[in-house]
Write a protein that holds these residues in place. Structure first.
Motif, PDB file in Angstrom:
ATOM      1  N   UNK A 142       0.851  -1.186   0.000  1.00 33.44           N
ATOM      2  CA  UNK A 142       0.000   0.000   0.000  1.00 33.44           C
ATOM      3  C   UNK A 142       0.882   1.229   0.000  1.00 33.44           C
ATOM      4  N   UNK A 143       0.347   2.308  -0.529  1.00 35.08           N
ATOM      5  CA  UNK A 143       1.111   3.560  -0.557  1.00 35.08           C
ATOM      6  C   UNK A 143       0.164   4.732  -0.400  1.00 35.08           C
ATOM      7  N   UNK A 144       0.684   5.774   0.229  1.00 35.98           N
ATOM      8  CA  UNK A 144      -0.031   7.035   0.348  1.00 35.98           C
ATOM      9  C   UNK A 144       0.857   8.103  -0.265  1.00 35.98           C
ATOM     10  N   UNK A 145       0.297   8.887  -1.124  1.00 38.41           N
ATOM     11  CA  UNK A 145       1.068   9.889  -1.835  1.00 38.41           C
ATOM     12  C   UNK A 145       0.565  11.268  -1.427  1.00 38.41           C
ATOM     13  N   UNK A 146       1.283  11.913  -0.521  1.00 37.40           N
ATOM     14  CA  UNK A 146       0.995  13.284  -0.150  1.00 37.40           C
ATOM     15  C   UNK A 146       2.178  14.121  -0.585  1.00 37.40           C
ATOM     16  N   UNK A 147       2.947  14.610   0.362  1.00 33.15           N
ATOM     17  CA  UNK A 147       4.166  15.335   0.034  1.00 33.15           C
ATOM     18  C   UNK A 147       5.236  14.345  -0.395  1.00 33.15           C
ATOM     19  N   UNK A 148       5.367  13.249   0.377  1.00 35.14           N
ATOM     20  CA  UNK A 148       6.254  12.140   0.060  1.00 35.14           C
ATOM     21  C   UNK A 148       5.397  10.899  -0.131  1.00 35.14           C
ATOM     22  N   UNK A 149       5.901   9.932  -0.859  1.00 31.99           N
ATOM     23  CA  UNK A 149       5.192   8.663  -1.006  1.00 31.99           C
ATOM     24  C   UNK A 149       5.609   7.762   0.146  1.00 31.99           C
ATOM     25  N   UNK A 150       4.614   7.280   0.905  1.00 30.30           N
ATOM     26  CA  UNK A 150       4.866   6.393   2.035  1.00 30.30           C
ATOM     27  C   UNK A 150       4.375   5.005   1.647  1.00 30.30           C
ATOM     28  N   UNK A 151       5.279   4.041   1.642  1.00 25.71           N
ATOM     29  CA  UNK A 151       4.931   2.667   1.285  1.00 25.71           C
ATOM     30  C   UNK A 151       4.868   1.819   2.540  1.00 25.71           C
TER      31      UNK A 151
END
Length: 80
Positions: free
Chosen positions: A48-57
């Motif tokens: 899973x990933x969240x893409x805000x300022x940085x991509x967090x995997x």
């Protein structure tokens, strides 16, 4: 591909350390794969990933094992 790569920004606000980062990545990544065996800890795990300022995997776990040392054959210089 390079035309649409904006990780370092673009135009007047581009990152001043971009060239140093490219140099470091071109040395670090091949060296990492040359010296270590990387395998997925769980091949069925969901990434899973969240893409805000940085991509967090999340969910990408890797086993790292140092490769066995082999004796390198001395390379001959081109002028020998």
């Amino acid at each position: 591909m390079h035309r649409f790569f904006f990780a370092f920004g673009s135009g007047a606000r581009s990152c001043i350390g971009r060239n140093i980062s490219w140099m470091e990545m071109s040395k670090l990544i091949p060296t990492l794969f040359m010296r270590y065996d990387l395998t997925l800890a769980d091949a069925n795990a969901e990434l899973t990933e969240k893409c805000w300022w940085f991509v967090i995997q999340k969910g990408l776990y890797v086993n790292v094992r140092r490769r066995q040392e082999t004796k390198e054959v001395p390379r001959r210089a081109w002028f020998d």
